[in-house]
Design an enzyme around this catalytic site. Structure first.
Site, PDB file in Angstrom:
ATOM      1  N   PRO A   2     -70.939 -34.671  24.784  1.00 14.70           N
ATOM      2  CG  PRO A   2     -72.381 -36.370  24.546  1.00 14.70           C
ATOM      3  CD  PRO A   2     -71.535 -35.860  25.560  1.00 14.70           C
ATOM      4  CD  GLU A   3     -70.772 -28.577  25.966  1.00 15.05           C
ATOM      5  OE1 GLU A   3     -70.948 -27.420  26.131  1.00 15.05           O
ATOM      6  OE2 GLU A   3     -69.740 -29.038  26.799  1.00 15.05           O
ATOM      7  CE  LYS A  51     -76.413 -29.382  26.313  1.00 14.11           C
ATOM      8  NZ  LYS A  51     -76.095 -29.507  27.807  1.00 14.11           N
ATOM      9  NE  ARG A 249     -73.044 -31.612  33.712  1.00 11.97           N
ATOM     10  CZ  ARG A 249     -73.386 -31.294  32.489  1.00 11.97           C
ATOM     11  NH1 ARG A 249     -74.772 -30.710  32.637  1.00 11.97           N
ATOM     12  NH2 ARG A 249     -72.731 -31.395  31.596  1.00 11.97           N
TER      13      ARG A 249
END
Length: 264
Positions: A2-3, A51, A249
């Site tokens: 999800p972005e 987001k 990340r």
């Protein structure tokens, strides 16, 4: 993953199903808010902010959610079979015709609409928002010129909507190593403009594309450690980058197309 474009589509689909509709069921499966019941109340609208997603119930309350890494919202015809197991559902809303389910949401909470700015006001300009402001995004990015651009792009306080895929692809398209300090990026305005353009182009697609080709290879470097850089074939380097251990990340870059700055 999800972005900003994923959340924009979720808000669009939920708004189509819920806008102006009275809720016939409200089942919030988060302990702190399990007693909240909006049955009989009308959904005013559903909006994305970076987001974050806000489902506004009448003029008073908002269901505020964030997908994090695994979350997603589904819209089903009422009585339709779910595509995820029920034990992963965190929020179930129904109207006369639709069932809306939030699965594995990163977080979900109920807030007064008057407190929305406290919840999401810290975010930078929304790349897919009606008030997108490139100059403000640039001002925020340039406020810390020593910060690696690979970290600055992911910081939602600078500009809202970029996730890990876009972070990697934007650095590649700009020819910048992710560790290049923001103040040394050759053309920061172009990078910001490209971020806006990529999310706008992709917001209506189910497959995220940065190469211009939906049929072959949609991404230049992200996830390509086994296949090499799409442009030059050089082995893509996989590493990790974050402000601290908890925020590390996965990062991908091409050492040929994105050489590190010579500090000698």
């Amino acid at each position: 993953m999800p972005e900003g474009d994923t959340v924009w589509r979720a808000a669009r689909d939920l708004n189509r199903a819920l806008h102006g509709k009275e809720l016939t069921r409200c089942d919030i499966r988060v302990p702190k808010f399990a007693t909240v019941d909006f049955t009989g109340r009308t959904v005013r609208d559903v909006v994305a902010r970076g987001k974050h997603l806000l489902i506004r119930v009448e003029e008073e309350w908002s269901i505020h959610s964030h997908l994090k890494m695994e979350g997603l919202w589904h819209v089903y015809p009422k009585g339709g079979k779910w595509r995820r197991p029920a034990f992963k559902a965190r929020c179930i809303l129904e109207t006369e015709t639709s069932t809306i389910v939030g699965f594995e949401l990163g977080f979900l909470r109920i807030i007064p609409q008057a407190e929305e700015d406290d919840a999401v006001g810290y975010l930078g300009p929304d790349l897919l928002g009606p008030d997108w402001n490139a100059e403000e995004a640039l001002r925020r990015l340039r406020a810390d010129p020593a910060r690696p651009v690979g970290l600055a792009l992911l910081d939602q306080r600078n500009l809202a909507g970029i996730g890990n895929v876009y972070r990697c692809e934007l650095c590649f398209l700009a020819g910048e190593h992710p560790l290049t300090p923001v103040g040394e990026v050759k053309n920061l305005p172009r990078m910001v403009e490209l971020a806006h353009r990529l999310l706008e182009v992709n917001k209506g697609r189910s497959t995220r594309v940065t190469t211009g080709s939906m049929l072959r290879d949609p991404l230049w470097v992200y996830g390509r450690t086994d296949r090499g850089c799409l442009r030059c074939g050089t082995r893509v380097v996989r590493s990790e980058l974050g402000d601290n251990e908890l925020e590390q990340r996965v990062l991908y870059h091409c050492p040929h197309c994105q050489p590190a700055r010579d500090t000698a």
